[in-house]
Design a protein around this motif. Structure first.
Motif, PDB file in Angstrom:
ATOM      1  N   SER A 174      48.701  17.853  58.509  1.00  0.00           N
ATOM      2  CA  SER A 174      47.467  17.075  58.580  1.00  0.00           C
ATOM      3  C   SER A 174      46.798  16.981  57.219  1.00  0.00           C
ATOM      4  O   SER A 174      46.803  17.924  56.427  1.00  0.00           O
ATOM      5  CB  SER A 174      46.489  17.708  59.564  1.00  0.00           C
ATOM      6  OG  SER A 174      47.016  17.693  60.854  1.00  0.00           O
ATOM      7  N   ALA A 175      46.227  15.815  56.964  1.00  0.00           N
ATOM      8  CA  ALA A 175      45.496  15.614  55.717  1.00  0.00           C
ATOM      9  C   ALA A 175      44.072  16.117  55.871  1.00  0.00           C
ATOM     10  O   ALA A 175      43.484  16.053  56.935  1.00  0.00           O
ATOM     11  CB  ALA A 175      45.500  14.138  55.348  1.00  0.00           C
ATOM     12  N   THR A 176      43.519  16.637  54.804  1.00  0.00           N
ATOM     13  CA  THR A 176      42.116  17.019  54.777  1.00  0.00           C
ATOM     14  C   THR A 176      41.412  16.082  53.807  1.00  0.00           C
ATOM     15  O   THR A 176      42.038  15.439  52.965  1.00  0.00           O
ATOM     16  CB  THR A 176      41.958  18.476  54.318  1.00  0.00           C
ATOM     17  OG1 THR A 176      42.418  18.570  52.966  1.00  0.00           O
ATOM     18  CG2 THR A 176      42.748  19.422  55.197  1.00  0.00           C
ATOM     19  N   PRO A 177      40.083  15.981  53.871  1.00  0.00           N
ATOM     20  CA  PRO A 177      39.373  15.098  52.946  1.00  0.00           C
ATOM     21  C   PRO A 177      39.721  15.355  51.485  1.00  0.00           C
ATOM     22  O   PRO A 177      39.765  14.443  50.676  1.00  0.00           O
ATOM     23  CB  PRO A 177      37.904  15.387  53.254  1.00  0.00           C
ATOM     24  CG  PRO A 177      37.910  15.786  54.703  1.00  0.00           C
ATOM     25  CD  PRO A 177      39.190  16.544  54.889  1.00  0.00           C
ATOM     26  N   ALA A 178      39.972  16.604  51.122  1.00  0.00           N
ATOM     27  CA  ALA A 178      40.292  16.918  49.734  1.00  0.00           C
ATOM     28  C   ALA A 178      41.625  16.311  49.316  1.00  0.00           C
ATOM     29  O   ALA A 178      41.892  16.129  48.123  1.00  0.00           O
ATOM     30  CB  ALA A 178      40.323  18.437  49.533  1.00  0.00           C
ATOM     31  N   ALA A 207      39.803  18.311  76.405  1.00  0.00           N
ATOM     32  CA  ALA A 207      39.667  18.864  77.752  1.00  0.00           C
ATOM     33  C   ALA A 207      40.682  19.976  78.001  1.00  0.00           C
ATOM     34  O   ALA A 207      40.358  21.017  78.585  1.00  0.00           O
ATOM     35  CB  ALA A 207      39.831  17.762  78.790  1.00  0.00           C
ATOM     36  N   LEU A 208      41.914  19.793  77.539  1.00  0.00           N
ATOM     37  CA  LEU A 208      42.951  20.806  77.751  1.00  0.00           C
ATOM     38  C   LEU A 208      42.648  22.089  76.991  1.00  0.00           C
ATOM     39  O   LEU A 208      42.991  23.187  77.445  1.00  0.00           O
ATOM     40  CB  LEU A 208      44.312  20.254  77.322  1.00  0.00           C
ATOM     41  CG  LEU A 208      44.869  19.112  78.177  1.00  0.00           C
ATOM     42  CD1 LEU A 208      46.127  18.534  77.534  1.00  0.00           C
ATOM     43  CD2 LEU A 208      45.168  19.585  79.591  1.00  0.00           C
ATOM     44  N   LEU A 209      41.990  21.973  75.840  1.00  0.00           N
ATOM     45  CA  LEU A 209      41.651  23.153  75.044  1.00  0.00           C
ATOM     46  C   LEU A 209      40.296  23.739  75.418  1.00  0.00           C
ATOM     47  O   LEU A 209      39.863  24.721  74.815  1.00  0.00           O
ATOM     48  CB  LEU A 209      41.653  22.801  73.555  1.00  0.00           C
ATOM     49  CG  LEU A 209      43.012  22.407  72.970  1.00  0.00           C
ATOM     50  CD1 LEU A 209      42.860  21.980  71.515  1.00  0.00           C
ATOM     51  CD2 LEU A 209      44.016  23.538  73.084  1.00  0.00           C
ATOM     52  N   GLY A 210      39.639  23.152  76.407  1.00  0.00           N
ATOM     53  CA  GLY A 210      38.333  23.621  76.836  1.00  0.00           C
ATOM     54  C   GLY A 210      38.429  24.709  77.889  1.00  0.00           C
ATOM     55  O   GLY A 210      39.417  25.444  77.960  1.00  0.00           O
ATOM     56  N   ASP A 211      37.398  24.794  78.726  1.00  0.00           N
ATOM     57  CA  ASP A 211      37.360  25.868  79.713  1.00  0.00           C
ATOM     58  C   ASP A 211      37.081  25.351  81.123  1.00  0.00           C
ATOM     59  O   ASP A 211      36.716  26.131  82.008  1.00  0.00           O
ATOM     60  CB  ASP A 211      36.311  26.916  79.330  1.00  0.00           C
ATOM     61  CG  ASP A 211      34.909  26.317  79.187  1.00  0.00           C
ATOM     62  OD1 ASP A 211      34.730  25.118  79.499  1.00  0.00           O
ATOM     63  OD2 ASP A 211      33.997  27.059  78.764  1.00  0.00           O
ATOM     64  N   ASP A 212      37.245  24.056  81.336  1.00  0.00           N
ATOM     65  CA  ASP A 212      36.911  23.456  82.625  1.00  0.00           C
ATOM     66  C   ASP A 212      38.162  22.828  83.216  1.00  0.00           C
ATOM     67  O   ASP A 212      38.609  21.750  82.807  1.00  0.00           O
ATOM     68  CB  ASP A 212      35.826  22.388  82.424  1.00  0.00           C
ATOM     69  CG  ASP A 212      35.294  21.828  83.741  1.00  0.00           C
ATOM     70  OD1 ASP A 212      36.042  21.835  84.734  1.00  0.00           O
ATOM     71  OD2 ASP A 212      34.136  21.366  83.764  1.00  0.00           O
ATOM     72  N   VAL A 264      42.243  23.866  63.937  1.00  0.00           N
ATOM     73  CA  VAL A 264      41.609  22.755  64.634  1.00  0.00           C
ATOM     74  C   VAL A 264      42.536  22.203  65.717  1.00  0.00           C
ATOM     75  O   VAL A 264      42.080  21.664  66.726  1.00  0.00           O
ATOM     76  CB  VAL A 264      41.224  21.643  63.632  1.00  0.00           C
ATOM     77  CG1 VAL A 264      40.597  20.449  64.345  1.00  0.00           C
ATOM     78  CG2 VAL A 264      40.272  22.191  62.587  1.00  0.00           C
ATOM     79  N   LYS A 265      43.835  22.339  65.496  1.00  0.00           N
ATOM     80  CA  LYS A 265      44.822  21.848  66.452  1.00  0.00           C
ATOM     81  C   LYS A 265      45.777  22.982  66.829  1.00  0.00           C
ATOM     82  O   LYS A 265      46.937  23.011  66.421  1.00  0.00           O
ATOM     83  CB  LYS A 265      45.612  20.679  65.852  1.00  0.00           C
ATOM     84  CG  LYS A 265      44.789  19.419  65.623  1.00  0.00           C
ATOM     85  CD  LYS A 265      45.681  18.282  65.135  1.00  0.00           C
ATOM     86  CE  LYS A 265      44.901  16.984  65.022  1.00  0.00           C
ATOM     87  NZ  LYS A 265      45.766  15.852  64.611  1.00  0.00           N
ATOM     88  N   PRO A 266      45.302  23.957  67.598  1.00  0.00           N
ATOM     89  CA  PRO A 266      46.170  25.082  67.969  1.00  0.00           C
ATOM     90  C   PRO A 266      47.315  24.622  68.857  1.00  0.00           C
ATOM     91  O   PRO A 266      47.114  23.897  69.817  1.00  0.00           O
ATOM     92  CB  PRO A 266      45.223  26.024  68.715  1.00  0.00           C
ATOM     93  CG  PRO A 266      44.142  25.129  69.243  1.00  0.00           C
ATOM     94  CD  PRO A 266      43.963  24.052  68.218  1.00  0.00           C
ATOM     95  N   MET A 267      48.512  25.033  68.519  1.00  0.00           N
ATOM     96  CA  MET A 267      49.688  24.614  69.273  1.00  0.00           C
ATOM     97  C   MET A 267      50.504  25.830  69.694  1.00  0.00           C
ATOM     98  O   MET A 267      50.403  26.902  69.088  1.00  0.00           O
ATOM     99  CB  MET A 267      50.547  23.659  68.440  1.00  0.00           C
ATOM    100  CG  MET A 267      51.135  24.258  67.186  1.00  0.00           C
ATOM    101  SD  MET A 267      52.092  23.038  66.214  1.00  0.00           S
ATOM    102  CE  MET A 267      50.773  21.983  65.615  1.00  0.00           C
TER     103      MET A 267
END
Length: 376
Positions: A2-6, A111-116, A318-321
């Motif tokens: 993934s690219a970051t702003p920097a 939603a999948l990474l949430g708690d509901d 930010v994107k745990p896999m």
């Protein structure tokens, strides 16, 4: 990665804004930082002096000509008939598209990474309904899409590239089996190349291809599909099987709660049956099994090749896999079911055992939403 702003080249950003501004008839300025994404593209939200907002996507890599041709052609073909961004303008040099700005929102990965669990299940069904809408609309635009790709391409393009990927997987799996010391007879994996000929239901449409849980935007009660740089024409069963594998080409590849996935799949089947009644029958059950196992072999080859070749494993908070060895193990266990490709079931089981031993692989956990918001 993934690219970051920097990572963003400010000269490239300035040129992109200038070109896009000329296309829409007025200067544009960037709003906030460019969106995180692939190094293949630069995606930035912009605004003109009147306050109108656009999203500009530029294709940066040497292969960007194909991504541009596919995405611009898909968006042009689907404008007004599917829940996708509107193509406002485009440039072939430099390659970029200007789309209307849909604003902020969430997506199923949130939603999948949430708690509901209820929210995650409902969002899965929303994803399935939106994909069904794309399939029904996309079925009508084949000629427009293919003509657009041809007109925008500087080189020949396979409108459906999946058969070539499956053919390539034959030799890749021969190499991977040898690397794991799993002996297989010559020709064992040849059947993978024949998968496209084995489908029993003729139901094809335009697909975004990378139908991942974050390549969309949930706004109010509407889910809008995004990211068509890999768009192609193919059997719709390949997209439906994303709920069974699940998510073979995606980072957010946590396991799904079975009943939630099956409810979503049922919603999709009911919706597309308006166009293809055969999807409610046993022949399509066979096709789903076939696409699921073929995805397992194909995505499994991509993931295992990285492990065998010692590629560094990406870590993005930010994107745990899931762990890559665990994903490979799940793919192979899926393939070992052998309902559609029984000739590969036994070798899949042996490969799964080798992956367990070599890489300490274990089950892919359920998405956090189905475990109370925790990774287990």
């Amino acid at each position: 990665m993934s690219a970051t702003p920097a990572d963003v080249d400010q000269d490239v950003l300035a040129e992109t804004l200038a070109v896009a501004g000329r296309l829409v008839g007025g200067p544009l300025r960037a709003v906030g930082q460019p969106f995180p994404g692939s190094r293949r593209t630069l995606v930035v939200r912009t605004v003109d002096p009147s306050g109108r907002s656009f999203v500009v996507k530029r294709y940066l890599s040497e292969e960007g000509w194909e991504a541009y041709a596919r995405e611009a052609s898909a968006l042009e073909a689907l404008t007004g008939v599917a829940q996708t961004p509107t193509l406002v303008a485009e440039s072939s040099d430099p390659r970029l598209v200007v789309m209307d700005d849909l604003g902020d929102g969430t997506h199923p990965a949130d939603a999948l990474l949430g708690d509901d669990a209820d929210r995650a299940a409902a969002t899965l069904s929303g994803w399935a309904t939106a994909v069904a809408g794309l399939h029904r609309a996309g079925h009508q635009v084949r000629d427009t899409f293919e003509a657009g790709v041809l007109a925008r391409s500087s080189q020949p393009v396979d409108v459906d590239y999946l058969p070539a990927h499956l053919a390539e997987a034959v030799s890749v799996w021969n190499r991977l089996a040898a690397a794991l010391d799993v002996a297989v007879p010559d020709g064992t994996f040849d059947v993978l190349a024949s998968v496209p000929e084995r489908f029993r239901v003729d139901a094809c449409s335009l697909s975004a291809a990378d139908m991942c849980p974050d390549n969309n935007l949930v706004r109010d009660t509407r889910l809008v599909l995004l990211d068509f740089e890999f768009a192609l024409w193919r059997p719709i069963v390949w997209d439906a099987a994303y709920l069974r594998v699940p998510w073979p080409t995606c980072w957010c590849a946590w396991s799904l709660e079975t009943s939630a996935a099956e409810v979503a799949l049922g919603r999709w089947r009911d919706a597309v049956a308006v166009e293809w009644p055969e999807v409610l029958g046993s022949h399509f059950d066979h096709d789903l099994d076939l696409a699921t196992e073929a995805w397992a072999w194909l995505a499994g080859s991509w993931c295992l090749a990285g492990l065998v070749d010692g590629e560094p494993q990406r870590v993005n908070p930010v994107k745990p896999m899931p762990r890559m060895p665990d994903r490979v193990l799940r793919f192979l266990r899926t393939a070992a079911a052998g309902r559609a490709l029984p000739e590969l079931a036994e070798v899949a089981l042996r490969l799964a055992r080798a992956v367990e031993t070599t890489y300490a692989a274990t089950d892919v956990p359920l998405a956090p939403a189905f475990t109370g918001g925790a990774f287990r």
